[in-house]
Design a protein around this motif. Structure first.
Motif, mmCIF file in Angstrom:
data_model
loop_
_atom_site.group_PDB
_atom_site.id
_atom_site.type_symbol
_atom_site.label_atom_id
_atom_site.label_comp_id
_atom_site.label_asym_id
_atom_site.label_seq_id
_atom_site.Cartn_x
_atom_site.Cartn_y
_atom_site.Cartn_z
ATOM 1 N N ILE A 1 23.458 11.611 35.762
ATOM 2 C CA ILE A 1 22.359 10.649 35.897
ATOM 3 C C ILE A 1 22.872 9.484 36.731
ATOM 4 O O ILE A 1 23.780 8.766 36.307
ATOM 5 C CB ILE A 1 21.893 10.132 34.522
ATOM 6 N N VAL A 2 22.307 9.290 37.919
ATOM 7 C CA VAL A 2 22.779 8.228 38.796
ATOM 8 C C VAL A 2 22.063 6.923 38.466
ATOM 9 O O VAL A 2 20.956 6.914 37.909
ATOM 10 C CB VAL A 2 22.599 8.578 40.279
ATOM 11 N N ALA A 3 22.702 5.818 38.824
ATOM 12 C CA ALA A 3 22.165 4.501 38.489
ATOM 13 C C ALA A 3 20.878 4.202 39.238
ATOM 14 O O ALA A 3 19.934 3.631 38.679
ATOM 15 C CB ALA A 3 23.208 3.426 38.784
ATOM 16 N N THR A 4 20.809 4.577 40.505
ATOM 17 C CA THR A 4 19.608 4.365 41.304
ATOM 18 C C THR A 4 19.379 5.574 42.182
ATOM 19 O O THR A 4 20.302 6.337 42.482
ATOM 20 C CB THR A 4 19.733 3.121 42.216
ATOM 21 N N ALA A 5 18.142 5.759 42.611
ATOM 22 C CA ALA A 5 17.834 6.876 43.493
ATOM 23 C C ALA A 5 18.603 6.777 44.800
ATOM 24 O O ALA A 5 18.932 7.785 45.422
ATOM 25 C CB ALA A 5 16.328 6.925 43.774
ATOM 26 N N ASP A 6 18.930 5.548 45.231
ATOM 27 C CA ASP A 6 19.649 5.376 46.484
ATOM 28 C C ASP A 6 21.049 5.951 46.430
ATOM 29 O O ASP A 6 21.648 6.265 47.454
ATOM 30 C CB ASP A 6 19.736 3.881 46.842
ATOM 31 N N THR A 7 21.635 6.071 45.195
ATOM 32 C CA THR A 7 22.993 6.583 45.077
ATOM 33 C C THR A 7 23.029 8.084 44.862
ATOM 34 O O THR A 7 24.093 8.672 44.798
ATOM 35 C CB THR A 7 23.733 5.905 43.915
ATOM 36 N N ALA A 8 21.854 8.723 44.725
ATOM 37 C CA ALA A 8 21.832 10.176 44.537
ATOM 38 C C ALA A 8 22.309 10.858 45.804
ATOM 39 O O ALA A 8 22.055 10.415 46.909
ATOM 40 C CB ALA A 8 20.416 10.640 44.185
ATOM 41 N N ASP A 9 23.028 11.972 45.628
ATOM 42 C CA ASP A 9 23.465 12.742 46.783
ATOM 43 C C ASP A 9 23.262 14.219 46.485
ATOM 44 O O ASP A 9 22.764 14.594 45.446
ATOM 45 C CB ASP A 9 24.929 12.439 47.158
ATOM 46 N N THR A 10 23.644 15.070 47.417
ATOM 47 C CA THR A 10 23.377 16.495 47.262
ATOM 48 C C THR A 10 24.478 17.223 46.507
ATOM 49 O O THR A 10 24.375 18.416 46.279
ATOM 50 C CB THR A 10 23.205 17.150 48.642
ATOM 51 N N ALA A 11 25.539 16.557 46.118
ATOM 52 C CA ALA A 11 26.625 17.194 45.385
ATOM 53 C C ALA A 11 26.512 16.825 43.918
ATOM 54 O O ALA A 11 26.826 15.715 43.528
ATOM 55 C CB ALA A 11 27.981 16.746 45.941
ATOM 56 N N ASP A 12 26.009 17.746 43.085
ATOM 57 C CA ASP A 12 25.861 17.440 41.679
ATOM 58 C C ASP A 12 27.120 17.795 40.914
ATOM 59 O O ASP A 12 28.104 18.287 41.462
ATOM 60 C CB ASP A 12 24.624 18.116 41.090
ATOM 61 N N THR A 13 27.121 17.529 39.592
ATOM 62 C CA THR A 13 28.293 17.748 38.762
ATOM 63 C C THR A 13 28.734 19.196 38.797
ATOM 64 O O THR A 13 29.923 19.499 38.913
ATOM 65 C CB THR A 13 27.991 17.324 37.324
ATOM 66 N N ALA A 14 27.790 20.124 38.680
ATOM 67 C CA ALA A 14 28.145 21.541 38.656
ATOM 68 C C ALA A 14 28.787 21.975 39.968
ATOM 69 O O ALA A 14 29.739 22.758 39.972
ATOM 70 C CB ALA A 14 26.916 22.385 38.362
ATOM 71 N N ASP A 15 28.266 21.481 41.116
ATOM 72 C CA ASP A 15 28.869 21.814 42.401
ATOM 73 C C ASP A 15 30.312 21.326 42.460
ATOM 74 O O ASP A 15 31.195 22.012 42.976
ATOM 75 C CB ASP A 15 28.071 21.183 43.539
ATOM 76 N N THR A 16 30.560 20.109 41.947
ATOM 77 C CA THR A 16 31.915 19.561 41.939
ATOM 78 C C THR A 16 32.846 20.418 41.103
ATOM 79 O O THR A 16 33.975 20.722 41.506
ATOM 80 C CB THR A 16 31.897 18.123 41.388
#
Length: 228
Positions: free
Chosen positions: A202-217
């Protein structure tokens, strides 16, 4: 790190607030679990401020014209509601994740489609990403602390160990781990068999969202064999 043992009730009907921002103001999301008796129809209330996510933890769920099994995920765009039915045969346990409404909302017209576990593509405006990962015996990961996102894990099967700033803790099916932004953590599957877990971010703001999620990492780390 917040550890909630036996977070998934065994009987239906049941409802529990697992992570409550009213009680823990520092968290970025609200997590609840609900266990539905077989055949029950439910309509979730819309969340106007942000998207929300439904994860099947046990049983089977009929939604969006298909049947979802444990570990599968539904994303819902801001302002939408969700109608679904617990498939007959056994109770269905659902995890609902809602980001706290303290930041700029995602655009109301954003398209966040339903996704199957293992193929979740994070929308550029989404604040929540959830996926399901299976670890081989002994596999694990220890990502760097993320100052811009909370992460969580629900163990679906197998036994594992979670590593936090206060030491190691054992995990069993139904346990929840919630890690607040900036905290270090790690995870290691037990040696006796595969371990399956729901992973979320869960990111703090939509602006900090990226295409690499936890599972991808996690998958990237395992593929490089960085942890043994």
């Amino acid at each position: 790190m917040i550890l909630v043992p036996a977070a998934v009730p065994r009987t239906a009907p049941a409802f529990q607030r697992l992570i409550d921002p009213g009680q823990r103001p520092s968290v970025l999301g609200a997590l609840t679990v609900e266990v539905l008796p077989p055949g029950v129809h439910v309509e979730q209330r819309p969340c106007e401020e942000a998207e929300f996510v439904t994860v099947v933890l046990s049983g089977r769920l009929r939604a969006d014209g298909r049947i979802l099994s444990p570990g599968e995920v539904l994303h819902h765009r801001p302002g939408s509601d969700c109608r679904f039915t617990a498939v007959r045969g056994a109770p269905t346990a659902l995890l609902t994740v809602r980001p706290v409404a303290t930041v700029s909302p995602v655009a109301a017209g954003a398209n966040i489609p339903s996704q199957r576990a293992g193929s979740l593509a994070v929308d550029s405006g989404a604040r929540v990403s959830v996926d399901t990962v299976t670890f081989a015996p002994g596999d694990g990961y220890e990502p760097p602390a993320d100052p811009g996102a909370d992460v969580f894990l629900v163990l679906l099967s197998g036994a594992a160990t979670v590593l936090g700033e206060d030491g190691a803790r054992s995990l069993f099916p139904g346990d929840l781990v919630y890690v607040r932004a900036g905290e270090r953590h790690g995870f290691r599957a037990g040696p006796r068999g595969p371990v399956t877990a729901v992973l979320g971010r869960i990111v703090a703001t939509a602006d900090t969202a990226d295409t690499a999620d936890t599972a991808d990492t996690v998958r990237s780390v395992l593929a490089r064999n960085e942890l043994h």
